[in-house]
Design an enzyme around this catalytic site. Structure first.
Site, short mmCIF file in Angstrom:
data_model
loop_
_atom_site.label_atom_id
_atom_site.label_comp_id
_atom_site.label_asym_id
_atom_site.label_seq_id
_atom_site.Cartn_x
_atom_site.Cartn_y
_atom_site.Cartn_z
N THR A 1 -131.93 -19.41 -44.26
CA THR A 1 -132.38 -18.08 -44.71
C THR A 1 -132.67 -18.05 -46.20
OG1 THR A 1 -130.05 -17.40 -44.87
CG2 THR A 1 -131.23 -16.80 -42.86
N ARG B 1 -131.16 -14.36 -34.79
CA ARG B 1 -130.03 -13.83 -34.03
C ARG B 1 -129.03 -13.05 -34.87
NH1 ARG B 1 -129.73 -15.67 -28.94
NH2 ARG B 1 -131.10 -17.38 -28.38
N GLN C 1 -129.71 -26.90 -35.02
CA GLN C 1 -130.40 -26.01 -34.08
C GLN C 1 -131.73 -25.54 -34.67
OE1 GLN C 1 -126.80 -23.41 -33.91
NE2 GLN C 1 -127.13 -23.44 -31.71
N HIS D 1 -133.27 -28.55 -30.95
CA HIS D 1 -134.29 -27.64 -30.45
C HIS D 1 -135.70 -28.06 -30.84
CE1 HIS D 1 -130.95 -24.35 -30.26
NE2 HIS D 1 -130.89 -25.20 -29.25
N CYS E 1 -149.08 -31.02 -26.21
CA CYS E 1 -149.85 -30.52 -25.08
C CYS E 1 -148.96 -30.50 -23.86
CB CYS E 1 -151.07 -31.42 -24.82
SG CYS E 1 -152.00 -30.95 -23.34
N CYS F 1 -155.63 -28.15 -26.20
CA CYS F 1 -155.57 -29.57 -26.52
C CYS F 1 -156.98 -30.12 -26.65
CB CYS F 1 -154.82 -30.31 -25.41
SG CYS F 1 -154.78 -32.11 -25.62
N THR G 1 -124.32 -20.81 -38.12
CA THR G 1 -124.58 -20.70 -36.69
C THR G 1 -123.56 -19.78 -36.04
OG1 THR G 1 -124.61 -21.90 -34.56
CG2 THR G 1 -123.34 -22.88 -36.35
N ASN H 1 -119.80 -19.35 -41.94
CA ASN H 1 -120.71 -18.39 -41.32
C ASN H 1 -120.29 -16.97 -41.68
OD1 ASN H 1 -123.03 -18.19 -39.44
ND2 ASN H 1 -121.63 -16.94 -38.23
N ILE I 1 -123.70 -19.26 -47.95
CA ILE I 1 -123.85 -20.68 -47.65
C ILE I 1 -124.38 -21.47 -48.84
CG2 ILE I 1 -125.18 -22.31 -46.23
CD1 ILE I 1 -124.98 -20.17 -43.97
#
Length: 249
Positions: free
Chosen positions: A16, A24, A91, A111, A119, A144, A185, A210, A228
């Site tokens: 961030t 989230r 993540q 992720h 494609c 593609c 997280t 966090n 952080i």
């Protein structure tokens, strides 16, 4: 003795400070506009051209490719360069750990990455910058160039499974590390969040950095609620510890 193996498990809060929104969090996009989740849900994306057009516009507007690593990313990379064995499990899909200087082979992107597109038909990969250039040139839903198939970012959308090889390597790190730092997280998205529990069960020192409470706070040896960008560099400075490097991987 060699230095302890440190695993840094990063979530959206890590980025961030680089200008990338936390979807989230309390002010996150998923809470303010629940319908926005459709833009990154595989079934909706594949079935609805309008969802794809909106998804591409969102990626162009976020401008994540122009984001730069912040103090937290730089601190992790500096610890690794100083000789402490570090592995990053993330993540995030922004690639900022690598831009900060972490070797790509030591970063496990659960992720996927937003810096590439794939494609869905022939699986050919190309750069996200190329796709965004086509959008800027007037293609709202670029196909593609090889087979005409639907393109998507090389990220794991809702409804897709994690890459089993990447997950297996992340599990091995979680079970083998001496210190497991979960930073930025919510530890709510499974199976990724369970890595914190695996690390604690295997005897690692679990540290959570966090702003909000997480389901794993009760297992943690230390919980840090401070920003952080300042908290993680300070934590890493005292966690790396003296001693010869023990990283041969």
């Amino acid at each position: 003795m060699g230095k302890p193996l440190i695993a840094v498990f990063s979530g959206a809060g890590m980025s961030t400070d680089s200008g990338i929104p936390d979807y989230r969090g309390p002010q996150g996009l998923w809470r303010s506009d629940p319908d926005a989740e459709k833009l990154v849900t595989y079934a909706y994306y594949m079935a609805d051209p309008e969802i794809r057009r909106r998804s591409w516009r969102m990626r162009a507007e976020i401008g994540a490719l122009g984001a730069q690593p912040n103090a937290a990313h730089l601190a992790v990379a500096e610890l690794e360069r100083a000789g402490t064995p570090v592995r990053v499990i993330t993540q995030n899909v922004d690639g900022l750990h690598q831009l900060a200087g972490m070797p790509a082979r030591k970063v496990f992107e659960l992720h996927g990455t937003a810096r590439a597109v794939v494609c869905t038909a022939c699986r050919a990969r190309s750069g996200m910058d190329e796709a965004l250039a086509r959008i800027a040139a007037g293609e709202p839903d670029p196909a593609c160039l090889g087979c005409g198939g639907i393109l998507k970012s090389a990220t794991v959308m809702f409804g897709e499974r994690l890459d089993p090889e990447v997950l297996a390597r992340a599990v091995a790190v979680a079970k083998g590390c001496h210190v497991f730092i979960a930073v930025g997280t919510t530890l709510q998205v499974q199976p990724a969040a369970s890595l914190a529990g695996m690390a604690a069960e295997a005897g690692a020192r679990l540290i959570i950095v966090n702003a909000e409470e997480t389901p794993y706070d009760s297992l943690a040896d230390e919980v840090i609620r401070e920003p952080i960008g300042t908290a993680l560099p300070a934590l890493l400075a005292r966690t790396g510890g003296p001693g010869p490097a023990g990283d041969t991987a």
